[in-house]
Design an enzyme around this catalytic site. Structure first.
Site, PDB file in Angstrom:
ATOM      1  N   GLU A   1      70.735  68.642  50.664  1.00 59.04           N
ATOM      2  CA  GLU A   1      71.435  69.903  50.909  1.00 59.04           C
ATOM      3  C   GLU A   1      71.397  70.876  49.722  1.00 59.04           C
ATOM      4  OE1 GLU A   1      75.334  69.013  52.437  1.00 59.04           O
ATOM      5  OE2 GLU A   1      74.562  67.665  53.961  1.00 59.04           O
TER       6      GLU A   1
ATOM      7  N   GLU B   1      70.157  62.314  60.395  1.00 62.24           N
ATOM      8  CA  GLU B   1      71.607  62.075  60.520  1.00 62.24           C
ATOM      9  C   GLU B   1      72.113  62.632  61.851  1.00 62.24           C
ATOM     10  OE1 GLU B   1      73.790  63.452  57.064  1.00 62.24           O
ATOM     11  OE2 GLU B   1      72.172  62.887  55.705  1.00 62.24           O
TER      12      GLU B   1
HETATM   13  C1  XIL Z   1      79.191  61.564  55.203  1.00 62.33           C
HETATM   14  C2  XIL Z   1      79.685  60.153  55.546  1.00 62.33           C
HETATM   15  O1  XIL Z   1      79.340  59.893  56.882  1.00 62.33           O
HETATM   16  C3  XIL Z   1      81.175  60.062  55.350  1.00 62.33           C
HETATM   17  O2  XIL Z   1      81.608  58.725  55.528  1.00 62.33           O
HETATM   18  C4  XIL Z   1      81.565  60.549  53.962  1.00 62.33           C
HETATM   19  O3  XIL Z   1      82.958  60.561  53.830  1.00 62.33           O
HETATM   20  C5  XIL Z   1      81.004  61.944  53.696  1.00 62.33           C
HETATM   21  O4  XIL Z   1      79.600  61.926  53.891  1.00 62.33           O
HETATM   22  N1  XIL Z   1      75.423  64.994  55.070  1.00 62.33           N
HETATM   23  C6  XIL Z   1      74.990  63.856  54.444  1.00 62.33           C
HETATM   24  C7  XIL Z   1      75.735  62.578  54.617  1.00 62.33           C
HETATM   25  O5  XIL Z   1      73.923  63.872  53.821  1.00 62.33           O
HETATM   26  O6  XIL Z   1      75.676  61.753  53.481  1.00 62.33           O
HETATM   27  C8  XIL Z   1      77.171  62.826  54.985  1.00 62.33           C
HETATM   28  O7  XIL Z   1      77.783  61.573  55.262  1.00 62.33           O
HETATM   29  C9  XIL Z   1      77.268  63.775  56.150  1.00 62.33           C
HETATM   30  C10 XIL Z   1      76.648  65.123  55.819  1.00 62.33           C
END
Ligand code: XIL
Length: 372
Positions: free
Chosen positions: A165, A278
Site C-alpha cells: 500500500e 486479499e
Molecule cells: C488486516 C488483518 O486482517 C487484521 O487482522 C489486522 O488487524 C489488520 O490488518 N491490507 C493488508 C492486510 O495488506 O495485511 C490487512 O490485514 C488488511 C488490509
C-alpha cells in the site's frame, strides 16, 4: 454360477468405486478447489491465523482441503516479528511456514514494509524521529529488517509482498507515510533491492489496496509499476488485494469479469505477474439482491474466471478461511459504516466451514478455465 459370481463381484466393485469417488468429492477430493487449482497451475489461497492453525485441527484440515497457497494474516508483519530494536522473534511465523511445507502449500510472505494499521512498529517511528539523521537511520532499519527477514528463509518463501500500500487510499499519488516523508519515493526501490539481495529467487511483489474499485488508483498503480520497471527495480509482481468493500467509498460500480481482465492485462503488459491477494466480497454489496449469496458467488466466478484465463495471473487468495474469521466482522466499525450493522460474510466457506455458493462458483470457474 461362475458367471453370476463374476457379475456380482463386478457390481460390488463398481459400487465401491462410486462410493470412493463420492466420498472424495465431498471433501478435499478430486473436485476441491485445492485439487483443481493444482491441476490448473493456479493458486487458490487463503490468509491464515496461527492460533487456529495450531489449536483447531478442523481449521488446519479445512485449509489443506480447500487451498494450495497460504498467507499469514498478521504473523510476518514487522510489529509481529519485532517489539523492540534488535529483538526479533520468528517462532510464530515459523509455525506457519513449517505447516505450509509439511502440507505442500505455497507460502506468500506478507509483508515487509507497510505503514498502516498493524504494519509498522512504534519503536521504528520513535527511532527515526529521535535520530539526528532520520533518512540514514530509516534506510539502515529498512535494510536490516529486509535482509534479516528475507535472508533467514531464503529459498523457502516463494513470494514476498515487499511494499504494501505505497499509494494514498483512493488516488494515484504516493502516500506520505513515514517511509516517503523521510526517504522520498526511493524507499520503494531500496526495499525491493534489499529483498532481491537477500533472496535472488523470490518473487518480489508490490501489493495495493482498492485498485480494483478506483480507476484513479489503478492508473496510479500502473504508472508507479511502469516507473519502477523503467528504473530497473527488481519488482516481479503486483498484488491486487481485492477488498471490494472499498467500492462504498469510491462509489464506482463493482468490476465485471472484463474489468478484472483489463486490470490484469494493463499490469502484465509491464512485464510483471499479477495475483489477487486479499479478496473479500461482502454481502453488503448486494442490498437489492433477492439472493445475497448467489450475487456474491457471481462476483467470485467473474474474478476466478478472469484470473484463470490469463497465464500471468497466478491466483486468487481470499482474506480468511471462513465467514466467522473475516477481519471485517472482527471490527464492528466496518459493518456500521458499510453494512447497516449486518455481518460481511465475505468468504468462500461458511462459519461451519462448509462450501458456500461462492466456493462452488470459484471451483466451476476454475474447472472451465483454459489457462493461456
Ligand atoms: C488486516 C488483518 O486482517 C487484521 O487482522 C489486522 O488487524 C489488520 O490488518 N491490507 C493488508 C492486510 O495488506 O495485511 C490487512 O490485514 C488488511 C488490509
Amino acid at each position: 454360477m461362475m458367471k453370476e459370481f463374476l457379475c456380482c463381484g463386478l457390481r460390488v466393485a463398481c459400487l465401491l468405486l462410486a462410493l470412493a469417488v463420492f466420498a472424495g468429492c465431498s471433501k478435499g477430493g478430486p473436485s476441491s478447489l485445492a485439487e483443481v487449482a493444482r491441476q490448473r497451475d493456479f493458486y487458490a489461497g487463503t490468509a491464515v491465523q496461527v492460533g487456529l492453525l495450531s489449536g483447531d485441527p478442523s481449521y488446519a484440515e479445512a485449509v489443506v482441503d480447500h487451498f494450495n497457497s497460504i498467507t499469514p494474516e498478521n504473523a510476518l508483519k514487522w510489529p509481529s516479528l519485532s517489539v523492540a530494536e534488535g529483538d526479533y522473534d520468528f517462532s510464530v511465523s515459523d509455525r506457519i511456514l513449517d505447516f505450509a511445507e509439511s502440507k505442500g502449500l505455497r507460502f506468500r510472505g506478507h509483508t515487509l514494509l507497510w505503514a498502516r494499521l498493524n504494519g509498522l512498529p512504534a519503536w521504528v517511528v520513535e527511532a527515526v524521529e529521535e535520530d539526528a539523521d532520520p533518512p540514514a537511520r530509516l534506510r539502515s532499519l529498512i535494510e536490516h529488517h529486509v535482509h534479516l527477514v528475507v535472508g533467514r528463509d531464503a529459498g523457502r518463501i516463494d513470494t514476498w509482498d515487499v511494499v504494501n500500500e505505497p499509494l494514498v487510499l483512493l488516488g494515484g499519488e504516493l502516500d506520505q507515510n513515514l517511509f516517503a516523508q523521510t526517504l522520498g519515493p526511493d524507499y520503494i526501490g531500496l526495499a525491493f533491492q534489499a529483498a532481491h539481495e537477500a533472496d535472488p529467487n523470490a518473487r518480489l511483489v508490490l501489493n495495493e489496496i482498492f485498485a480494483t474499485v478506483s480507476a484513479e488508483k489503478l492508473d496510479g498503480l500502473v504508472a508507479l509499476v511502469e516507473q519502477l520497471r523503467a528504473e530497473g527495480v527488481p519488482i516481479h509482481g503486483v498484488g491486487l488485494q481485492g477488498h471490494l468493500f472499498g467500492r462504498f467509498i469510491t462509489s464506482e460500480p463493482l468490476p465485471t469479469q472484463q474489468d478484472f481482465e483489463a486490470m490484469i492485462d494493463r499490469l502484465t503488459a509491464l512485464g510483471v505477474t499479477v495475483e489477487f491477494t486479499e479478496v473479500e466480497v461482502p454481502i453488503w454489496l448486494f442490498p437489492e439482491s433477492p439472493d445475497l449469496f448467489e450475487a456474491q458467488a457471481e462476483v467470485y466466478a467473474s474474478l476466478f474466471r478472469a484470473c484463470a484465463s490469463r497465464a500471468m495471473c497466478l491466483g486468487v487468495t481470499v482474506w480468511g478461511v471462513d465467514d466467522s474469521l473475516s477481519w471485517l466482522d472482527a471490527d464492528e466499525s466496518y459493518s456500521t459504516l458499510f453494512g447497516q450493522g449486518e455481518p460481511a460474510l465475505p468468504l468462500l466457506l461458511d462459519a461451519t466451514r462448509n462450501p458456500k455458493p461462492a466456493y462452488d462458483a470459484a471451483l466451476g470457474a476454475l474447472e472451465d478455465a483454459e489457462r493461456s
